[in-house]
Design a protein around this motif. Structure first.
Motif, short mmCIF file in Angstrom:
data_model
loop_
_atom_site.label_atom_id
_atom_site.label_comp_id
_atom_site.label_asym_id
_atom_site.label_seq_id
_atom_site.Cartn_x
_atom_site.Cartn_y
_atom_site.Cartn_z
N ARG A 2 0.83 -1.20 0.00
CA ARG A 2 0.00 0.00 0.00
C ARG A 2 0.87 1.26 0.00
N THR A 3 1.90 1.27 0.82
CA THR A 3 2.76 2.45 0.90
C THR A 3 3.54 2.67 -0.39
N SER A 24 2.34 1.69 -3.53
CA SER A 24 1.49 1.78 -4.72
C SER A 24 0.48 2.91 -4.69
N VAL A 25 0.20 3.45 -3.50
CA VAL A 25 -0.80 4.51 -3.37
C VAL A 25 -0.13 5.77 -2.82
N GLU A 26 -0.11 6.81 -3.63
CA GLU A 26 0.54 8.05 -3.20
C GLU A 26 -0.32 9.26 -3.56
N PRO A 27 -0.63 10.08 -2.56
CA PRO A 27 -0.33 9.88 -1.14
C PRO A 27 -1.33 8.95 -0.49
N ILE A 28 -0.98 8.45 0.69
CA ILE A 28 -1.94 7.68 1.47
C ILE A 28 -3.11 8.60 1.80
N PRO A 29 -4.34 8.20 1.48
CA PRO A 29 -5.48 9.11 1.66
C PRO A 29 -5.68 9.53 3.12
N ALA A 30 -6.04 10.79 3.29
CA ALA A 30 -6.44 11.26 4.61
C ALA A 30 -7.79 10.63 4.97
N ILE A 31 -8.16 10.72 6.23
CA ILE A 31 -9.40 10.08 6.69
C ILE A 31 -10.57 11.03 6.50
N ASP A 32 -11.52 10.61 5.71
CA ASP A 32 -12.77 11.35 5.53
C ASP A 32 -13.75 10.87 6.58
N ARG A 33 -14.03 11.68 7.58
CA ARG A 33 -14.86 11.27 8.71
C ARG A 33 -16.23 10.78 8.29
N GLY A 66 3.71 -2.80 12.76
CA GLY A 66 3.94 -4.00 11.98
C GLY A 66 5.39 -4.37 11.79
N THR A 67 6.32 -3.53 12.28
CA THR A 67 7.75 -3.79 12.09
C THR A 67 8.49 -3.50 13.38
N ASP A 68 9.76 -3.95 13.43
CA ASP A 68 10.57 -3.64 14.59
C ASP A 68 11.17 -2.23 14.45
N TYR A 69 11.90 -1.80 15.47
CA TYR A 69 12.40 -0.42 15.47
C TYR A 69 13.40 -0.18 14.35
N ALA A 70 14.22 -1.16 14.05
CA ALA A 70 15.23 -0.99 13.01
C ALA A 70 14.57 -0.73 11.65
N ASP A 71 13.54 -1.50 11.34
CA ASP A 71 12.84 -1.31 10.07
C ASP A 71 12.11 0.04 10.06
N TRP A 72 11.45 0.35 11.17
CA TRP A 72 10.72 1.63 11.24
C TRP A 72 11.69 2.80 11.10
N SER A 73 12.80 2.73 11.79
CA SER A 73 13.78 3.83 11.74
C SER A 73 14.35 4.00 10.34
N ALA A 74 14.60 2.89 9.65
CA ALA A 74 15.17 2.95 8.31
C ALA A 74 14.20 3.56 7.29
N ASN A 75 12.90 3.46 7.56
CA ASN A 75 11.90 3.93 6.60
C ASN A 75 11.11 5.16 7.05
N SER A 76 11.37 5.61 8.26
CA SER A 76 10.52 6.63 8.86
C SER A 76 10.64 8.00 8.20
N ASN A 77 11.66 8.23 7.43
CA ASN A 77 11.77 9.52 6.73
C ASN A 77 10.83 9.61 5.53
N TYR A 78 10.23 8.50 5.16
CA TYR A 78 9.28 8.50 4.05
C TYR A 78 7.87 8.72 4.58
N ASP A 79 7.24 9.78 4.12
CA ASP A 79 5.90 10.11 4.60
C ASP A 79 4.91 8.98 4.35
N GLN A 80 5.07 8.31 3.20
CA GLN A 80 4.17 7.23 2.84
C GLN A 80 4.21 6.12 3.90
N TYR A 81 5.40 5.75 4.28
CA TYR A 81 5.59 4.67 5.26
C TYR A 81 5.03 5.10 6.61
#
Length: 458
Positions: A125-126, A128-137, A188-203
């Motif tokens: 999802r992160t 293939s879909v850009e940007p991740i849709p905001a939540i429509d209440r 869904g991931t451990d800290y190492a994976d999250w830290s490695a990808n956290s600079n990407y808004d999509q992730y």
């Protein structure tokens, strides 16, 4: 100029403050139907024993508007103020799949048997879909959630969780139903994976940090939480009201509005003794939310087809010993739990001996008030939150208004009612509170919105 504010909750009080700042020589009157200001923020102050409980979770958070924040923060003595550092004071957990998550309130899927499939689907999802849709209440839960998370996670995790929370089929609920308890991400991931990808808004839009306590400052919202050591949220209401009176604002309690005329703008109220108050004014703020406004304006709510509110009970407990947890509150996302949310006062009152818990229960009408506290104690023991099985004090409070269920039907009705009221009101009258301005619900957004909107009357 002369102004009136109907509704003495925090929104109404801050609307009066806004008008006072913008028009210092104006005459401002706040009218509150109850004998207490603050609504849910008034809390419950028991006399025997002498102990206070909030009506649910009401830790304050800065709005980011310094004019609002400074006024509220300065309304109580500094020695009574607990002003947390960013990221503190709101440590949140959840019960999910039988596990008490102390690391996060987002569903942690890493222990599940279908984890690999879920993770692959979410990562796809992160990518293939850009940007991740905001939540429509207002959108239906399933379609809105699938737009954000994809079908697999929604079908196997999110929809069943939210359906259990509100005890309704998922196709009846709106997307606001998963926004309300903040289920906007996944662990869904451990800290190492999250830290490695956290600079990407999509992730980062879908994946939460595995432990909230490790969130880097660069990703924190920057708004500090705050609370009072004495009388909790009620202390701020009392302090704000005292400061408003000192500025010359009149606050009338125990007044029921019996007549509201829009032309000429006139409010007539009556107290319990039959004494009448009549105000001819230049501007009016209805700070009761759209449902309250509809009653004041004699609007037939039947034409908007609202669903019946859920039974909403608050269970206040003093357990026999303090809970060894820094969680401020946590949600019951599991089928084994009958509570919506648990507030652990020890987590945010700066008092290691605090033994108070407030437990919010939605629905579960077949469980009576007499047995509810004991059932909840057993559930808290089963998940490992409590070691003790006794309580020193208990009380079950049923909130008269109930809980407005976030169904598609209710969200649509709320939007239609808000538009109807806006079209009905003249320029010198504004409506604020729950349901106004595209379904506003959360305290911060309501207060900030009504504070700014009140200026239009000057």
């Amino acid at each position: 100029m002369k102004f009136a504010i109907i509704g003495g909750g925090l929104a109404g009080l801050m609307a009066s403050r806004s008008l006072s700042v913008a028009q210092p020589d104006s005459e401002i009157t706040v009218i509150e139907r109850s004998q207490e200001l603050g609504g849910l923020l008034s809390g419950i102050n028991y006399k025997d024993p002498d102990i206070y409980f909030d009506k649910g979770t009401h830790i304050f958070r800065e709005t980011g508007n310094s004019e609002i924040d400074d006024f509220i923060l300065n309304s109580i003595p500094s020695e009574d103020l607990i002003h947390f550092d960013v990221g503190q004071g709101d440590v949140t957990g959840a019960v999910f799949d039988g596990i008490l998550q102390t690391n996060t309130h987002f569903p942690d899927i890493r222990h599940r048997s279908d984890y690999k499939e879920l993770l692959q689907s979410l990562k796809h999802r992160t990518e293939s879909v850009e940007p991740i849709p905001a939540i429509d209440r207002l959108s239906p839960l399933v379609s809105g959630a699938c737009d954000r998370f994809g079908d697999l996670y929604v079908k196997h995790v999110l929809a069943p969780v939210v359906s259990r929370l509100y005890q309704l089929a998922d196709d009846e609920l709106a997307s606001f139903a998963f926004l309300l308890p903040g289920l906007t991400r996944v662990v869904g991931t451990d800290y190492a994976d999250w830290s490695a990808n956290s600079n990407y808004d999509q992730y980062r839009a879908l994946f939460a940090i595995p432990d909230q306590r490790q969130l880097p400052k660069s990703f924190q919202h920057g708004k500090r939480s705050f609370y009072s050591r004495h009388l909790g949220s009620r202390r701020f209401i009392d302090g704000v009201a005292h400061a408003l009176r000192a500025d010359g604002i009149t606050i009338l309690k125990g007044i029921t509005v019996t007549s509201l005329s829009l032309n000429p703008l006139t409010v007539i109220g009556c107290d319990s003794n039959g004494s009448q108050t009549k105000l001819k004014i230049d501007g009016l703020v209805i700070a009761t939310g759209v449902i309250g406004a509809a009653h004041l304006l004699d609007i037939d709510l039947g034409q908007f087809h609202f669903d019946t509110p859920m039974l909403n009970r608050i269970v206040n407990l003093v357990v026999s010993e303090p809970v060894d947890s820094d969680l401020c509150y946590f949600y019951g996302l599991d089928e084994s739990t009958e509570f919506y949310r648990v507030t652990n006062y020890r987590g945010f009152t700066d008092n290691p001996t605090d033994q108070r818990l407030t437990i919010e229960v939605l629905g579960h009408e077949t469980v009576d008030n007499a047995t509810l506290p004991d059932r909840l104690i057993e559930q808290l023991k089963d998940i490992g939150f409590l070691d003790c099985d006794r309580y020193l004090f208990k009380d079950v409070v049923t909130l008269k208004s109930g809980f407005p269920v976030p169904t598609v039907k209710n969200m649509s009705a709320l939007t239609a009612l808000s538009k109807y009221i806006d079209q009905l009101l003249p320029d010198n009258v504004i409506c604020g509170g729950v349901g106004s301005k595209q379904g506003r619900f959360f305290q911060n957004e309501i207060v900030e919105s009504i504070y700014q909107d009140a200026r239009s009357l000057v």
